[in-house]
Design a protein around this motif. Structure first.
Motif, PDB file in Angstrom:
ATOM      1  N   SER A  58       0.682  -1.267  -0.123  1.00  2.55           N
ATOM      2  CA  SER A  58      -0.084   0.143  -0.103  1.00  2.55           C
ATOM      3  C   SER A  58       1.289   1.271   0.113  1.00  2.55           C
ATOM      4  N   VAL A  59       0.207   2.251  -0.060  1.00  5.91           N
ATOM      5  CA  VAL A  59       0.672   3.377   0.121  1.00  5.91           C
ATOM      6  C   VAL A  59       1.621   3.683   0.719  1.00  5.91           C
ATOM      7  N   ALA A  60       0.861   3.520   2.073  1.00  2.00           N
ATOM      8  CA  ALA A  60       1.251   3.588   3.275  1.00  2.00           C
ATOM      9  C   ALA A  60       2.609   2.773   3.365  1.00  2.00           C
ATOM     10  N   GLU A  61       2.641   1.625   3.357  1.00  3.19           N
ATOM     11  CA  GLU A  61       3.556   0.118   3.431  1.00  3.19           C
ATOM     12  C   GLU A  61       5.008   0.717   3.163  1.00  3.19           C
ATOM     13  N   MET A  62       4.718   1.517   1.015  1.00  3.09           N
ATOM     14  CA  MET A  62       5.610   1.577   0.683  1.00  3.09           C
ATOM     15  C   MET A  62       6.257   2.537   1.293  1.00  3.09           C
ATOM     16  N   ALA A  63       5.656   4.199   1.624  1.00  2.00           N
ATOM     17  CA  ALA A  63       6.363   4.947   2.651  1.00  2.00           C
ATOM     18  C   ALA A  63       7.104   5.087   4.084  1.00  2.00           C
ATOM     19  N   GLU A  64       6.426   3.687   4.538  1.00  2.00           N
ATOM     20  CA  GLU A  64       6.884   3.015   5.945  1.00  2.00           C
ATOM     21  C   GLU A  64       9.327   2.407   5.446  1.00  2.00           C
ATOM     22  N   ALA A  65       8.400   2.158   4.034  1.00  2.00           N
ATOM     23  CA  ALA A  65       9.915   0.866   3.779  1.00  2.00           C
ATOM     24  C   ALA A  65      10.780   1.511   3.589  1.00  2.00           C
ATOM     25  N   ARG A  66      10.240   2.304   2.534  1.00  5.92           N
ATOM     26  CA  ARG A  66      11.535   2.969   2.332  1.00  5.92           C
ATOM     27  C   ARG A  66      12.143   4.627   3.120  1.00  5.92           C
ATOM     28  N   ARG A  67      11.310   4.750   4.146  1.00 10.47           N
ATOM     29  CA  ARG A  67      12.042   5.041   5.463  1.00 10.47           C
ATOM     30  C   ARG A  67      13.320   4.444   6.073  1.00 10.47           C
ATOM     31  N   LEU A  68      12.195   3.753   6.407  1.00 12.39           N
ATOM     32  CA  LEU A  68      13.406   2.515   7.144  1.00 12.39           C
ATOM     33  C   LEU A  68      15.088   1.894   6.343  1.00 12.39           C
ATOM     34  N   ILE A  69      14.735   2.117   4.331  1.00 17.02           N
ATOM     35  CA  ILE A  69      15.831   1.495   4.656  1.00 17.02           C
ATOM     36  C   ILE A  69      17.042   3.077   4.368  1.00 17.02           C
ATOM     37  N   GLN A  70      16.182   4.852   4.653  1.00 14.70           N
ATOM     38  CA  GLN A  70      16.394   5.774   4.596  1.00 14.70           C
ATOM     39  C   GLN A  70      17.806   5.829   5.390  1.00 14.70           C
ATOM     40  N   ALA A  71      16.740   5.280   6.625  1.00  9.70           N
ATOM     41  CA  ALA A  71      17.623   5.016   8.274  1.00  9.70           C
ATOM     42  C   ALA A  71      18.303   3.731   8.338  1.00  9.70           C
ATOM     43  N   ALA A  72      19.107   3.199   8.148  1.00  9.97           N
ATOM     44  CA  ALA A  72      19.964   2.006   8.025  1.00  9.97           C
ATOM     45  C   ALA A  72      21.184   2.238   7.634  1.00  9.97           C
ATOM     46  N   GLU A  73      22.366   1.751   7.627  1.00  8.34           N
ATOM     47  CA  GLU A  73      23.143   2.724   7.242  1.00  8.34           C
ATOM     48  C   GLU A  73      24.232   1.139   7.043  1.00  8.34           C
ATOM     49  N   TYR A  74      25.463   0.921   6.783  1.00  5.70           N
ATOM     50  CA  TYR A  74      26.446   0.311   7.035  1.00  5.70           C
ATOM     51  C   TYR A  74      27.652   1.059   8.212  1.00  5.70           C
ATOM     52  N   VAL A  75      27.936   1.100   8.989  1.00  2.00           N
ATOM     53  CA  VAL A  75      29.206   0.628  10.315  1.00  2.00           C
ATOM     54  C   VAL A  75      30.002  -0.312  10.458  1.00  2.00           C
ATOM     55  N   ASP A  76      31.308  -0.264   9.474  1.00  3.42           N
ATOM     56  CA  ASP A  76      32.240  -1.295  10.374  1.00  3.42           C
ATOM     57  C   ASP A  76      31.635  -2.656   9.206  1.00  3.42           C
ATOM     58  N   ASP A  77      31.480  -3.101   8.364  1.00  4.59           N
ATOM     59  CA  ASP A  77      30.441  -3.739   7.569  1.00  4.59           C
ATOM     60  C   ASP A  77      29.506  -4.722   8.463  1.00  4.59           C
ATOM     61  N   GLU A  78      28.737  -3.745   9.519  1.00  2.00           N
ATOM     62  CA  GLU A  78      27.184  -4.393   9.778  1.00  2.00           C
ATOM     63  C   GLU A  78      26.498  -3.329   9.620  1.00  2.00           C
ATOM     64  N   VAL A  79      25.349  -3.582   9.117  1.00  2.00           N
ATOM     65  CA  VAL A  79      23.939  -2.631   9.016  1.00  2.00           C
ATOM     66  C   VAL A  79      23.833  -2.676  10.491  1.00  2.00           C
ATOM     67  N   LYS A  80      23.701  -1.205  10.500  1.00  2.00           N
ATOM     68  CA  LYS A  80      23.111  -0.266  12.024  1.00  2.00           C
ATOM     69  C   LYS A  80      21.421  -0.089  12.118  1.00  2.00           C
ATOM     70  N   HIS A  81      20.910   0.172  12.709  1.00  2.00           N
ATOM     71  CA  HIS A  81      19.107   0.186  12.970  1.00  2.00           C
ATOM     72  C   HIS A  81      18.753  -0.791  11.519  1.00  2.00           C
TER      73      HIS A  81
END
Length: 222
Positions: free
Chosen positions: A131-154
């Protein structure tokens, strides 16, 4: 290779597992493959963690168990192993081993797509199901995640139902798992082994949220 594996070399253990799984230089033996994969996985080797998960999903060398597969995929995904992210996403999409969760499925495929074109194709095929809401939440999570020292954070989706059991594996001891789950910097050497074993025994089969609270109360994390 076997002498190195027997001495505890994680890469050699993982490679020996591959040899048994494929029957290269040794008789094909899935149970023996899982034994060596697990030894490497318990030392944090991401390819081995993925391979343990794959054996559980396929039921080769171990009883078929999608929930157990999801746990091992999740651990490998925490280290940025793209194949584990995709297979974990497939389990979420199908509702196998975990309740169906399209947000988490899209999140893992989307995060894998950051560095893998094949994952981008899978992400785009999944997109219309959200859904539109699900897509927005999924994209927000992707943007919030990051790699630090070869590990995924958050990277954990809100309500992500994977519950790490503290039995069966040295890797899944209380302190090590909770460090990965929370991103806390914990000096494992500073935790007395006897106390760590005691905590793991006390928290056996406890969902990680409750285990974390108990560890904080006991002083196991500082």
């Amino acid at each position: 290779l076997r002498p190195l594996a027997s001495q505890g070399d994680a890469r050699a253990q993982s490679d020996l597992g591959v040899m048994y799984a494929q029957g290269r230089g040794v008789p094909q033996d899935y149970a023996e493959a899982v034994k060596w994969y697990r030894k490497a996985a318990e030392q944090g080797d991401a390819p081995a963690q993925y391979n343990v998960g794959a054996r559980y999903q396929a039921g080769k060398g171990v009883p078929q168990d999608d929930a157990e597969a999801a746990t091992w995929y999740w651990l490998a995904a925490q280290q940025g192993f793209a194949a584990a992210m995709l297979d974990l996403a497939d389990l979420y999409e199908a509702g196998r081993g975990q309740p169906k969760n399209l947000v988490c499925a899209y999140f893992w495929k989307g995060f894998a797509a950051i560095g893998w074109d094949f994952a981008a194709e899978q992400r785009d095929q999944l997109g219309p199901k959200l859904s539109v809401a699900e897509m927005a939440e999924a994209r927000r999570l992707i943007q919030a995640a990051e790699y630090v020292d070869d590990e995924v954070k958050h990277p954990v989706c809100p309500g992500e139902p994977i519950s790490i059991s503290l039995k069966n594996s040295a890797l899944l001891d209380s302190v090590h798992v909770l460090r990965r789950l929370t991103g806390l910097e914990v000096d494992l050497k500073a935790v007395p082994k006897a106390a760590e074993v005691k905590l793991s025994a006390q928290l056996k089969d406890t969902p990680w949220e409750e285990a974390f609270a108990q560890l904080l109360k006991s002083g196991g994390l500082r």
